[in-house]
Write a protein that holds these residues in place. Structure first.
Motif, PDB file in Angstrom:
ATOM      1  N   ALA A  56      29.940  24.432  31.810  1.00 38.45           N
ATOM      2  CA  ALA A  56      30.072  25.894  31.828  1.00 38.45           C
ATOM      3  C   ALA A  56      30.169  26.435  33.251  1.00 38.45           C
ATOM      4  CB  ALA A  56      28.884  26.525  31.099  1.00 38.45           C
ATOM      5  N   GLU A  57      29.385  25.879  34.173  1.00 39.79           N
ATOM      6  CA  GLU A  57      29.445  26.338  35.560  1.00 39.79           C
ATOM      7  C   GLU A  57      30.797  26.017  36.175  1.00 39.79           C
ATOM      8  OE1 GLU A  57      26.208  24.724  37.728  1.00 39.79           O
ATOM      9  OE2 GLU A  57      24.670  25.812  36.591  1.00 39.79           O
ATOM     10  N   GLY A  58      31.310  24.820  35.875  1.00 41.79           N
ATOM     11  CA  GLY A  58      32.620  24.447  36.390  1.00 41.79           C
ATOM     12  C   GLY A  58      33.713  25.349  35.846  1.00 41.79           C
ATOM     13  N   LEU A  59      33.619  25.704  34.579  1.00 43.50           N
ATOM     14  CA  LEU A  59      34.606  26.589  33.975  1.00 43.50           C
ATOM     15  C   LEU A  59      34.571  27.962  34.625  1.00 43.50           C
ATOM     16  CD1 LEU A  59      36.748  27.079  31.802  1.00 43.50           C
ATOM     17  CD2 LEU A  59      34.897  27.685  30.223  1.00 43.50           C
ATOM     18  N   GLU A  60      33.379  28.461  34.904  1.00 48.15           N
ATOM     19  CA  GLU A  60      33.250  29.762  35.565  1.00 48.15           C
ATOM     20  C   GLU A  60      33.885  29.729  36.954  1.00 48.15           C
ATOM     21  OE1 GLU A  60      32.386  33.594  36.658  1.00 48.15           O
ATOM     22  OE2 GLU A  60      32.429  32.676  34.678  1.00 48.15           O
ATOM     23  N   ARG A  61      33.617  28.667  37.722  1.00 47.67           N
ATOM     24  CA  ARG A  61      34.207  28.560  39.054  1.00 47.67           C
ATOM     25  C   ARG A  61      35.730  28.442  38.977  1.00 47.67           C
ATOM     26  NH1 ARG A  61      29.727  25.066  39.743  1.00 47.67           N
ATOM     27  NH2 ARG A  61      31.101  23.259  39.524  1.00 47.67           N
ATOM     28  N   LEU A  62      36.220  27.734  37.969  1.00 47.83           N
ATOM     29  CA  LEU A  62      37.657  27.598  37.792  1.00 47.83           C
ATOM     30  C   LEU A  62      38.299  28.957  37.514  1.00 47.83           C
ATOM     31  CD1 LEU A  62      40.215  25.848  37.435  1.00 47.83           C
ATOM     32  CD2 LEU A  62      39.555  25.561  35.032  1.00 47.83           C
ATOM     33  N   LYS A  63      37.705  29.732  36.614  1.00 49.55           N
ATOM     34  CA  LYS A  63      38.239  31.065  36.318  1.00 49.55           C
ATOM     35  C   LYS A  63      38.258  31.928  37.580  1.00 49.55           C
ATOM     36  CE  LYS A  63      36.489  31.175  31.547  1.00 49.55           C
ATOM     37  NZ  LYS A  63      35.500  31.841  30.661  1.00 49.55           N
ATOM     38  N   GLN A  64      37.181  31.877  38.345  1.00 46.12           N
ATOM     39  CA  GLN A  64      37.107  32.678  39.566  1.00 46.12           C
ATOM     40  C   GLN A  64      38.173  32.235  40.568  1.00 46.12           C
ATOM     41  OE1 GLN A  64      35.512  35.355  40.510  1.00 46.12           O
ATOM     42  NE2 GLN A  64      34.444  35.592  38.560  1.00 46.12           N
ATOM     43  N   PHE A  65      38.381  30.940  40.691  1.00 45.78           N
ATOM     44  CA  PHE A  65      39.393  30.430  41.614  1.00 45.78           C
ATOM     45  C   PHE A  65      40.772  30.960  41.233  1.00 45.78           C
ATOM     46  CE2 PHE A  65      42.685  27.419  42.827  1.00 45.78           C
ATOM     47  CZ  PHE A  65      42.396  27.192  44.157  1.00 45.78           C
ATOM     48  N   ILE A  66      41.093  30.903  39.947  1.00 46.68           N
ATOM     49  CA  ILE A  66      42.409  31.376  39.509  1.00 46.68           C
ATOM     50  C   ILE A  66      42.529  32.885  39.722  1.00 46.68           C
ATOM     51  CG2 ILE A  66      43.909  31.661  37.501  1.00 46.68           C
ATOM     52  CD1 ILE A  66      42.787  28.999  36.441  1.00 46.68           C
ATOM     53  N   LEU A  67      41.481  33.633  39.377  1.00 44.66           N
ATOM     54  CA  LEU A  67      41.529  35.086  39.557  1.00 44.66           C
ATOM     55  C   LEU A  67      41.721  35.466  41.020  1.00 44.66           C
ATOM     56  CD1 LEU A  67      38.723  36.200  37.084  1.00 44.66           C
ATOM     57  CD2 LEU A  67      41.135  36.876  36.966  1.00 44.66           C
ATOM     58  N   THR A  68      41.042  34.777  41.929  1.00 44.56           N
ATOM     59  CA  THR A  68      41.168  35.110  43.349  1.00 44.56           C
ATOM     60  C   THR A  68      42.477  34.607  43.939  1.00 44.56           C
ATOM     61  OG1 THR A  68      39.910  33.114  43.967  1.00 44.56           O
ATOM     62  CG2 THR A  68      38.674  35.165  43.732  1.00 44.56           C
ATOM     63  N   SER A  69      43.228  33.797  43.211  1.00 45.33           N
ATOM     64  CA  SER A  69      44.539  33.352  43.685  1.00 45.33           C
ATOM     65  C   SER A  69      45.603  34.427  43.499  1.00 45.33           C
ATOM     66  CB  SER A  69      44.973  32.083  42.946  1.00 45.33           C
ATOM     67  OG  SER A  69      44.148  30.973  43.281  1.00 45.33           O
ATOM     68  N   PHE A  70      45.329  35.429  42.652  1.00 47.15           N
ATOM     69  CA  PHE A  70      46.254  36.550  42.479  1.00 47.15           C
ATOM     70  C   PHE A  70      46.159  37.486  43.674  1.00 47.15           C
ATOM     71  CE2 PHE A  70      45.795  35.133  38.130  1.00 47.15           C
ATOM     72  CZ  PHE A  70      46.996  35.439  37.518  1.00 47.15           C
ATOM     73  N   ASP A  71      47.300  37.885  44.208  1.00 45.58           N
ATOM     74  CA  ASP A  71      47.309  38.967  45.186  1.00 45.58           C
ATOM     75  C   ASP A  71      47.112  40.279  44.429  1.00 45.58           C
ATOM     76  OD1 ASP A  71      47.414  40.151  47.625  1.00 45.58           O
ATOM     77  OD2 ASP A  71      49.578  39.940  47.906  1.00 45.58           O
ATOM     78  N   ARG A  72      46.487  41.249  45.080  1.00 44.55           N
ATOM     79  CA  ARG A  72      46.115  42.468  44.369  1.00 44.55           C
ATOM     80  C   ARG A  72      46.443  43.717  45.168  1.00 44.55           C
ATOM     81  NH1 ARG A  72      42.328  41.734  40.143  1.00 44.55           N
ATOM     82  NH2 ARG A  72      41.851  39.526  39.804  1.00 44.55           N
ATOM     83  N   SER A  73      46.735  44.764  44.434  1.00 43.57           N
ATOM     84  CA  SER A  73      46.806  46.112  44.995  1.00 43.57           C
ATOM     85  C   SER A  73      45.587  46.876  44.480  1.00 43.57           C
ATOM     86  CB  SER A  73      48.104  46.803  44.546  1.00 43.57           C
ATOM     87  OG  SER A  73      48.078  47.005  43.133  1.00 43.57           O
ATOM     88  N   ASP A  74      45.534  48.162  44.756  1.00 44.21           N
ATOM     89  CA  ASP A  74      44.402  48.963  44.286  1.00 44.21           C
ATOM     90  C   ASP A  74      44.315  48.976  42.758  1.00 44.21           C
ATOM     91  OD1 ASP A  74      43.737  49.544  46.868  1.00 44.21           O
ATOM     92  OD2 ASP A  74      44.776  51.484  46.892  1.00 44.21           O
TER      93      ASP A  74
END
Length: 242
Positions: A149-167
């Motif tokens: 579960a911890e690994g899955l959470e870190r994986l989701k966060q890694f993918i989410l932070t790989s997106f560039d973002r605007s406001d």
């Protein structure tokens, strides 16, 4: 028969050294682990989640089984028209790559010189998000990986932070999709032949708790390194074909 000249011998020697350097680089990329060490022995757990690494000859994607948390975390995919409520939805699939090559090469027949040349230089990066249905786990292009579960959470966060973002959130690239079930978004970082899509996949898997090779630029290198470095660890690549 005339013998080889000094120039011919030097040319042969140069080619041999170049091939040897490539072989050594590839070998070290697979054999040298990343990370180089762990804080301590992993504790096995019966609670795990299967994720999939999907590969073709040059590219890898990560497929995460759909659950309510995943749909909440990636709800922004609805903004570009992806049907997250489709009853046949089983996986969200993510890949990272160079914008030119990734968006302009939908099939091999679309291959052009420009995107290829950009991939060997420097190109802006994108994330490809795709909706997936049932995927046969015994297919040769599928590697099944167990993470906790911890690994899955870190994986989701890694993918989410790989997106560039605007406001307003992740930045889509309308009109670049392959079909109705996928979309491209601006991504963090730049793509080149040395640090490309498969090194991103390896970095994502390391966040999930796996050890990869130091440099895995091709899918077969990544698969070999996963087998080599994770056989007796908490996270095991349970199905990985050459």
């Amino acid at each position: 028969m005339q013998g080889l000249s000094v120039g011919d011998l030097k040319d042969i020697q140069g080619r041999f050294l170049a091939v040897l350097a490539v072989v050594l680089l590839v070998g070290l990329g697979i054999v040298v682990p990343r990370p180089l060490w762990h804080d301590g022995p992993a504790v096995r757990t019966e609670r795990f989640q299967q994720i999939l690494v999907l590969s073709n000859p040059i590219h890898t994607d990560i497929a995460i089984p759909v659950d309510s948390d995943l749909l909440i975390r990636f709800a922004f995919l609805r903004t570009i028209g992806l049907d997250l409520d489709n009853p046949n939805l089983r996986y969200l699939i993510f890949g990272w790559g160079g914008r030119s090559f990734y968006t302009e090469t939908r099939i091999w027949a679309d291959l052009k010189a420009g995107p290829v040349l950009k991939s060997f230089a420097l190109d802006r990066s994108v994330i490809h998000a795709e909706l997936g249905g049932d995927i046969p786990l015994d297919a040769s292009a599928v590697t099944v990986v167990d993470i906790d579960a911890e690994g899955l959470e870190r994986l989701k966060q890694f993918i989410l932070t790989s997106f560039d973002r605007s406001d307003s959130g992740p930045i889509p690239l309308p009109g670049s999709n392959y079909g109705p079930n996928d979309a491209f978004f601006e991504a963090q970082g730049y793509f080149n032949a040395l640090m490309g899509c498969n090194t991103w996949t390896a970095a994502a898997l390391r966040q999930a708790g796996l050890t990869s090779g130091l440099w895995t630029s091709l899918p077969w290198m990544l698969r070999m390194s996963l087998r080599l470095h994770n056989d007796d660890k908490r996270f095991v690549a349970r199905h990985a074909l050459p």
